[in-house]
Design an enzyme around this catalytic site. Structure first.
Site, PDB file in Angstrom:
ATOM      1  N   SER A 237       5.747 -37.419 -12.606  1.00  0.00           N
ATOM      2  CA  SER A 237       6.038 -38.236 -13.789  1.00  0.00           C
ATOM      3  C   SER A 237       6.460 -37.388 -14.989  1.00  0.00           C
ATOM      4  O   SER A 237       7.141 -37.887 -15.895  1.00  0.00           O
ATOM      5  CB  SER A 237       4.819 -39.093 -14.154  1.00  0.00           C
TER       6      SER A 237
ATOM      7  N   ASP B  20      -3.666 -40.366 -23.495  1.00  0.00           N
ATOM      8  CA  ASP B  20      -2.829 -39.673 -22.514  1.00  0.00           C
ATOM      9  C   ASP B  20      -2.330 -38.373 -23.138  1.00  0.00           C
ATOM     10  O   ASP B  20      -1.415 -38.378 -23.945  1.00  0.00           O
ATOM     11  CB  ASP B  20      -1.649 -40.571 -22.117  1.00  0.00           C
TER      12      ASP B  20
ATOM     13  N   HIS C 184       1.444 -36.845 -20.614  1.00  0.00           N
ATOM     14  CA  HIS C 184       2.848 -37.246 -20.784  1.00  0.00           C
ATOM     15  C   HIS C 184       3.266 -37.123 -22.246  1.00  0.00           C
ATOM     16  O   HIS C 184       2.428 -37.025 -23.135  1.00  0.00           O
ATOM     17  CB  HIS C 184       3.039 -38.673 -20.265  1.00  0.00           C
TER      18      HIS C 184
END
Length: 428
Positions: A162, A407, A410
Site C-alpha cells: 500500500s 495511521d 501511510h
C-alpha cells in the site's frame, strides 16, 4: 659572495615585467592544480552544481514562525541532474511557500480516501510546503509534461504494497492535470490497476504484491498476522504480470514488520499450508528478495526494461524517537524533525542491509530510490486520524483515540510521496 656586477644595478622594466608574468603563470598553474584536487576529478567524481545562498523570509503560522526559502531556479536547464554525481539522501527539508502542490485530493479524482487527508478533515497545511533540498546539488522539480514525454509509448508499473500504491497514486496525480479529459482513463482492479494517457500511448500501473513473492494473504488478506505464511521461493504467478513492462518500480517492507517471526514455506499451499518454518524476519525477507532478484536476473532484458527499488518507508509509531514525550505517535505533528540524520525505530537497518546485499550481487542494474532518510524526518506527513480503516472513514470516537487509530504508516496526498516521485523523475 654577492650578486654579479650586471645584476647589482637597477632591473630594467622588461626584466621586471618578465619576472612578474612568470610568477603569475606559476601561481595560475598552482591554483588550477589545487582546484583539480579539491573537485574530486582525480577520482572521476565531479562536484554537483551548488546552490546560491537564498535569503530567508519569515512566514507566520499562528503562534509560531517558519522561515520560507524559495529554491534558486530548481528547473534551470543549465543544471542537468546526474545520479553518479549527486547524492539525494543527504540534505534538509526547507519550508517554501513559493511552491504549491501540482494537485489536491479534490482536483485529482484518483486519490484513495485512505490518503485524502484534507477531504477527511485535516485543516493544517504547512506539511504541503516542505521541500527536500539535497546538500550538494539540485533535485529537479517534477514537470508533468516532461514526465509524460519520458514515458511516452511505455508502461511504468509500481509493484508492491500500500505504500507503493501511495507512490503510484502520487505519480498519476502529478501528471493527470495536464491531460485533457477525453485523453485519460483509469481502470481499477483488486490486484492490478492502470491509468492510461492516450495521447502519449503510456500507462501508469500498480500491481499489488506486498511481499513481492507469493503468500496466503496477498490476494485474500488475512487480518491476523499469525495466520500469514510467505512462500519465499515462489514468484512466477505474480511476476508473469510484470513481463513486457518498460519501467518497473518495486518495494516491499511494511508487511514484514508484524513484530512476529515470519512463517516461510517451500512448496505448494495446497498441502494444507503445512511444512512452513519460522525465521527471524530479516532472514525470510532476504530469502524472498533473493527469489525476486533471481527472477529479475534471469528474465529482464535491460535493453528494454529499467528496474527501480524503493527503499523502506519509515513508520512513526513512537513519539519518543523525536523527543515529543507528551505526544501520541504521529498525531498532531505539524512540522518535520529538523535534527540532522534523525533515525527512529520505524526503519530497520538489518532489512536495509538485506536489500543492499541482495541488489549488490545482481547482474541486472537496479536503481535504489533511497527515500528512507529523507522520509524519517516527516513525522508530519502521515494520514494520522485523517484516513480510513477497513474501507471506512474514522468515526469521531476513533479520531479521539489516536493511540489506537492514528495511521502513522501511510502518507497524505499530496505530500511526501510526491518527493519520492521527484527522485524517480530525476532518474528517468
Amino acid at each position: 659572495m654577492g650578486w654579479p656586477k650586471y645584476a647589482r644595478g637597477k632591473l630594467s622594466l622588461p626584466v621586471i615585467t618578465g619576472i612578474f608574468c612568470t610568477l603569475a603563470f606559476i601561481a595560475l598553474l598552482y591554483t588550477e592544480r589545487i582546484s583539480t584536487f579539491s573537485s574530486g576529478s582525480l577520482f572521476g567524481v565531479k562536484s554537483c552544481p551548488r546552490r546560491n545562498v537564498a535569503k530567508f523570509k519569515k512566514h507566520h503560522t499562528g503562534d509560531r514562525e517558519l522561515k520560507s526559502s524559495p529554491l534558486d531556479n530548481p528547473t534551470d536547464d543549465r543544471f542537468e541532474f546526474d545520479p553518479e554525481e549527486c547524492s539525494l539522501n543527504n540534505g534538509k527539508w526547507v519550508f517554501n511557500t513559493s511552491i504549491k502542490p501540482l494537485y489536491t485530493d479534490r482536483t485529482c479524482p484518483y486519490v484513495d480516501r485512505q490518503y485524502s487527508c484534507t477531504k477527511n478533515g485535516r485543516n493544517d497545511s504547512d506539511y504541503l510546503h516542505w521541500e527536500w533540498q539535497p546538500d550538494d546539488c539540485i533535485l529537479p522539480r517534477f514537470d508533468p509534461k516532461i514526465a509524460l514525454r519520458k514515458i511516452q509509448g511505455k508502461r511504468i508499473m509500481f509493484v508492491g504494497d500500500s505504500i507503493q500504491r501511495n507512490m503510484w497514486e502520487s505519480f498519476v496525480c502529478l501528471v493527470q492535470s495536464v491531460i485533457p479529459e477525453g485523453q485519460k482513463s483509469m481502470k481499477q482492479g483488486r490486484v492490478h490497476s492502470a491509468f492510461t494517457a492516450k495521447e502519449y500511448n503510456a500507462t501508469i500501473e500498480f500491481y499489488w504484491a506486498p511481499f513481492l513473492v507469493e503468500s496466503n494473504t496477498d490476494i485474500h488478506i488475512k487480518v491476523d498476522p499469525k495466520q500469514r505464511i510467505i512462500k519465499v521461493d515462489s514468484i512466477s504467478e505474480r511476476a508473469k504480470q510484470w513481463l513486457g513492462v518498460d519501467i518497473l518500480v518495486f518495494n516491499t517492507y511494511v508487511w514484514w514488520m508484524s513484530g512476529l517471526k515470519a512463517k516461510a514455506l517451500w512448496g505448494e499451499f495446497a498441502n494444507g499450508e503445512e511444512g512452513y518454518e519460522e525465521f527471524d524476519t530479516a532472514i525470510s525477507y532476504k530469502l524472498a528478495l533473493r527469489t525476486w532478484a533471481n527472477w529479475i536476473d534471469s528474465t529482464i532484458d535491460t535493453n528494454k526494461t529499467r528496474v527501480f527499488f524503493t527503499a523502506m518507508s519509515p513508520t512513526h509509531q513512537r513519539n519518543e524517537d523525536w523527543g515529543n514525550m507528551k505526544g501520541i505517535k504521529c498525531f498532531n505533528e505539524t512540522r518535520p524533525v529538523m535534527k540532522k540524520g534523525h533515525w527512529g525505530v520505524g526503519s530497520n537497518i538489518e532489512m536495509m542491509k538485506a536489500v543492499a546485499g541482495v541488489i549488490g550481487r545482481m547482474k541486472v542494474h537496479v536503481t535504489v530510490l533511497n527515500i528512507t532518510q529523507l522520509s524519517e524526518h516527516r513525522i508530519d506527513g502521515h494520514a494520522s486520524v485523517y484516513g480510513e480503516l477497513g474501507g471506512k472513514l474514522l468515526t469521531d470516537k476513533q479520531k479521539a483515540d489516536p493511540l489506537n487509530f492514528a495511521d502513522c504508516i501511510h502518507w497524505c496526498l499530496p505530500g511526501v510521496p510526491d518527493t519520492w516521485n521527484r527522485m524517480l523523475f530525476a532518474y528517468l
